[in-house]
Structures are given as structure tokens and as C-alpha cells.
Design a protein around this motif. Structure first.
Motif, PDB file in Angstrom:
ATOM      1  N   PRO A   1       0.448  -1.441   0.158  1.00 36.12           N
ATOM      2  CA  PRO A   1      -0.136  -0.006  -0.194  1.00 36.12           C
ATOM      3  C   PRO A   1       0.605   1.485  -0.311  1.00 36.12           C
ATOM      4  O   PRO A   1       0.793   2.308  -0.162  1.00 36.12           O
ATOM      5  CB  PRO A   1      -1.375  -0.246   1.118  1.00 36.12           C
ATOM      6  N   VAL A   2       2.224   1.559   0.940  1.00 35.87           N
ATOM      7  CA  VAL A   2       2.922   2.814   0.752  1.00 35.87           C
ATOM      8  C   VAL A   2       3.251   2.666  -0.672  1.00 35.87           C
ATOM      9  O   VAL A   2       3.182   3.776  -1.156  1.00 35.87           O
ATOM     10  CB  VAL A   2       4.444   2.454   1.664  1.00 35.87           C
ATOM     11  N   ILE A   3       3.007   2.425  -1.580  1.00 30.51           N
ATOM     12  CA  ILE A   3       4.658   2.058  -2.763  1.00 30.51           C
ATOM     13  C   ILE A   3       2.785   1.877  -3.619  1.00 30.51           C
ATOM     14  O   ILE A   3       3.263   3.395  -4.426  1.00 30.51           O
ATOM     15  CB  ILE A   3       5.061   0.854  -3.258  1.00 30.51           C
ATOM     16  N   ASP A   4       2.035   1.661  -3.907  1.00 32.61           N
ATOM     17  CA  ASP A   4       0.834   2.107  -4.370  1.00 32.61           C
ATOM     18  C   ASP A   4       0.819   3.681  -3.693  1.00 32.61           C
ATOM     19  O   ASP A   4       0.144   4.764  -5.355  1.00 32.61           O
ATOM     20  CB  ASP A   4      -0.514   1.355  -3.605  1.00 32.61           C
TER      21      ASP A   4
ATOM     22  N   GLN B   1       2.813   9.872  -7.357  1.00 32.85           N
ATOM     23  CA  GLN B   1       3.797  10.380  -8.687  1.00 32.85           C
ATOM     24  C   GLN B   1       2.954  11.127 -10.052  1.00 32.85           C
ATOM     25  O   GLN B   1       3.220  11.396 -10.956  1.00 32.85           O
ATOM     26  CB  GLN B   1       4.784   9.190  -8.722  1.00 32.85           C
ATOM     27  N   GLN B   2       2.005   9.331 -10.018  1.00 30.41           N
ATOM     28  CA  GLN B   2       1.174   9.757 -11.442  1.00 30.41           C
ATOM     29  C   GLN B   2       0.518  11.395 -11.287  1.00 30.41           C
ATOM     30  O   GLN B   2       0.549  12.133 -12.544  1.00 30.41           O
ATOM     31  CB  GLN B   2      -0.354   8.946 -11.808  1.00 30.41           C
TER      32      GLN B   2
ATOM     33  N   GLU C   1       0.966  14.801 -13.677  1.00 38.70           N
ATOM     34  CA  GLU C   1      -0.241  14.745 -14.926  1.00 38.70           C
ATOM     35  C   GLU C   1      -0.292  16.771 -14.476  1.00 38.70           C
ATOM     36  O   GLU C   1      -0.535  17.165 -15.497  1.00 38.70           O
ATOM     37  CB  GLU C   1      -1.398  14.338 -14.369  1.00 38.70           C
ATOM     38  N   LEU C   2       0.178  16.887 -13.797  1.00 38.93           N
ATOM     39  CA  LEU C   2       0.326  17.995 -13.537  1.00 38.93           C
ATOM     40  C   LEU C   2       1.666  19.538 -13.624  1.00 38.93           C
ATOM     41  O   LEU C   2       1.547  20.161 -14.449  1.00 38.93           O
ATOM     42  CB  LEU C   2       0.716  18.115 -11.715  1.00 38.93           C
ATOM     43  N   LYS C   3       2.333  18.547 -13.953  1.00 41.90           N
ATOM     44  CA  LYS C   3       3.152  18.999 -14.879  1.00 41.90           C
ATOM     45  C   LYS C   3       3.152  18.458 -16.398  1.00 41.90           C
ATOM     46  O   LYS C   3       3.184  20.155 -17.241  1.00 41.90           O
ATOM     47  CB  LYS C   3       4.794  18.513 -15.024  1.00 41.90           C
TER      48      LYS C   3
END
Length: 223
Positions: A186-189, A195-196, A200-202
């Protein structure tokens, strides 16, 4: 009474290949002792002699390492194998031919009143360290894997594993494939999701930058 005692002993021979003789089973199997002590304590509990019932329960807990509340309702031929750490709550109901292994907890989830512990159907097997918490039913002929944490209803003829409990097989048919080598983190998820969103914001900022740059170039050419 003697019929019930004989049935309890037979359950040991039916489920434990290490059982060699009646003498050994009667005098050395803690799970059997805990069940017999519970039957006595439950007799007092049903007649409103709660303190006596709890004293018997506590003495059994001290001697066997298995804690069964005297209010629990237990069916025939329950087998508790290597039962150290097993806990069975007050409003728990257990059917016939159930097997519990070491460290199983049949408990509640808080301070709610009334029925707050699970109901275990007939022919259920619960693996070592499994926790079944709450007022719901584990259907007959079901299997709960070791160290699973079950917090919701289990249909009959099912297999449940993982934390929280996931249904992986029902009526002999695989429901969800369990890949032990690739269990979810769950932490990696969570970090991957963040990050996704950053990516998207970038992309949106870059698109706005390009639009603004094109507008400034157009204004310069107009002048």
C-alpha cells in the motif's frame, strides 16, 4: 455427557495423525482440556452463575493457554490443535466438526453490545494466527488461511486468505488469483499514485506554458 466426551476424543484421532492412544490424548491434549472446562463453565453460565463460570474459564486459560469465554456456544467435535493463544469471545457460536489452530482469535471489533463475535459454520478450518473479528458468519465447509484477518461475511464452501481477508475460491472455483510473490504494497501504491498526479500536473503546466508562449509571440508579431 460420556457420549460427548467420547466424541471429543474421537475428533482428536480423526484430525491429528500424531495421536497414538486414548491415554495420551486424555491427559496431554490441552485443546481437549479447554473444551471440557468450557462445557462445565458454560453449564454455570447458562444458569446465571457468571462468576463461577468465569473462574473456571480463567483457570482453564492459565492451565492450557486457551481462552474460551463461558458464554460461547460450541458444537460437537471441535478440535483445537496446538491451541496456545486461541481466544473465543462471549457471543461466538461454533458449529460441528470445526478445526482451530494455534493463535486463532474469534473476537469483536469494539465495545458494541449484543452479538459481537463471529458465527462459525460446520466443517470450517481456521489456520494458525487467523483473526475473525465481528458479528458475521463464516459459512460451512469454508477455509481461512493462516494469519488472515477476516472482517466480513464468508460464503459457504469458500477459501479466504490475506489481510484484510480476500475470497480466493468458492465452490471449488478460483475467484481471485493469489500471487504470493507479488503481494500488494500500500505504501508503494500511494507513492505511485502521487507520482502520477505530479506527472499530470507537470503536463498541464507545460501545456499552459506553450499556450502563453504562443500568445506572446502572436502579440509581438502584431506590434
Amino acid at each position: 455427557m460420556w457420549k460427548s466426551i467420547k466424541s471429543d476424543i474421537s475428533a482428536v484421532f480423526d484430525n491429528d495423525p500424531a495421536a497414538r492412544s486414548w491415554f495420551e490424548v486424555v491427559f496431554t491434549y490441552s485443546g481437549l482440556h479447554a473444551i471440557w472446562a468450557h462445557r462445565i463453565g458454560h453449564w454455570f453460565y447458562k444458569r446465571g452463575m457468571y462468576t463461577i463460570a468465569r473462574i473456571i474459564s480463567q483457570f482453564s486459560r492459565f492451565m492450557t493457554g486457551i481462552e474460551i469465554h463461558p458464554g460461547a456456544v460450541i458444537g460437537n467435535r471441535l478440535f483445537i490443535d496446538h491451541g496456545m493463544g486461541v481466544v473465543i469471545g462471549e457471543t461466538c457460536e461454533i458449529g460441528d466438526d470445526v478445526i482451530l489452530y494455534q493463535g486463532v482469535t474469534l473476537g469483536g471489533t469494539g465495545k458494541e453490545k449484543g452479538k459481537r463475535h463471529p458465527t462459525i459454520g460446520n466443517n470450517v478450518v481456521i489456520g494458525s494466527g487467523a483473526k475473525i473479528l465481528g458479528s458475521f458468519t463464516v459459512g460451512e465447509n469454508s477455509r481461512v488461511g493462516s494469519n488472515a484477518v477476516v472482517i466480513q461475511e464468508v460464503p459457504p464452501n469458500s477459501t479466504v486468505v490475506c489481510i484484510p481477508g480476500k475470497l480466493v475460491k468458492r465452490d471449488g472455483v478460483r475467484v481471485n488469483r493469489l500471487d504470493h510473490a507479488n503481494l500488494p504494497d500500500p505504501v508503494i501504491d500511494m507513492f505511485e499514485g502521487l507520482q502520477q498526479q505530479i506527472n499530470e500536473l507537470k503536463a498541464q503546466l507545460e501545456l499552459e506554458r506553450q499556450k502563453n508562449g504562443g500568445a506572446r509571440e502572436h502579440d509581438a508579431q502584431s506590434v
